[in-house]
Scaffold this motif. Structure first.
Motif, PDB file in Angstrom:
ATOM      1  N   CYS A 144       0.846  -1.196   0.000  1.00  0.00           N
ATOM      2  CA  CYS A 144       0.000   0.000   0.000  1.00  0.00           C
ATOM      3  C   CYS A 144       0.882   1.247   0.000  1.00  0.00           C
ATOM      4  O   CYS A 144       1.792   1.365   0.829  1.00  0.00           O
TER       5      CYS A 144
ATOM      6  N   ARG B 244       0.260   4.120   1.003  1.00  0.00           N
ATOM      7  CA  ARG B 244       0.034   5.084   2.085  1.00  0.00           C
ATOM      8  C   ARG B 244       0.859   4.766   3.323  1.00  0.00           C
ATOM      9  O   ARG B 244       1.608   5.616   3.801  1.00  0.00           O
ATOM     10  N   HIS B 245       0.745   3.564   3.865  1.00  0.00           N
ATOM     11  CA  HIS B 245       1.477   3.273   5.109  1.00  0.00           C
ATOM     12  C   HIS B 245       2.225   1.950   5.056  1.00  0.00           C
ATOM     13  O   HIS B 245       2.685   1.472   6.085  1.00  0.00           O
TER      14      HIS B 245
HETATM   15  S1  FES Z   1      -4.104   2.956   3.930  1.00  0.00           S
HETATM   16 FE1  FES Z   1      -2.972   1.223   3.325  1.00  0.00          FE
HETATM   17  S2  FES Z   1      -1.475   0.989   4.857  1.00  0.00           S
HETATM   18 FE2  FES Z   1      -2.670   2.647   5.510  1.00  0.00          FE
END
Ligand code: FES
Length: 115
Positions: free
Chosen positions: A73, A75-76
């Motif tokens: 992912c 994002r994080h």
């Molecule tokens: S939104 Fe995917 S790891 Fe946080």
């Protein structure tokens, strides 16, 4: 061609996605199934389809890097196995949908629950 060998076709509805030629090896394809975003990956000739929303905080998984069969992912950094949808790396702990893929006569179909 089946990516999954153990699914019950009677419980699935197969939806036509695209000609297989539109998803060459190493590429990905984004589609919407109703209100569900789905991303398909062709990894070395095998096609996999997963939901395109991270279960941690709704990140766009289809924009993430692939590490083997895992998508990271953006994002994080959670990781999911594109073959099964299993969350394999924190911070995500909930699996994402993985859809059976069938290629018939050069066309990609994915199976979604029929009920
Ligand atoms: S939104 Fe995917 S790891 Fe946080």
């Amino acid at each position: 061609m089946y990516n999954y060998t153990s699914f019950d076709e009677s419980k699935l509805k197969f939806v036509e996605i695209a000609p297989a030629s539109e998803l060459p090896s190493g590429e990905r394809l984004f589609v919407d199934l109703g209100d569900k975003p789905v991303v398909l990956f062709n990894i070395a000739g095998q096609v996999f389809a997963i939901g395109d929303i991270c279960t941690h905080d709704d990140g766009p998984l289809g924009d993430g890097m692939l590490e083997g069969f895992n998508v990271v992912c953006p994002r994080h950094g959670a990781e999911f196995d594109v073959r099964t949808g299993q969350a394999v790396q924190m911070p995500a702990v909930v699996d994402i949908p993985a859809y059976p893929v069938v290629i018939r006569d050069g066309t990609i179909f994915i199976g979604i629950p029929s009920k």
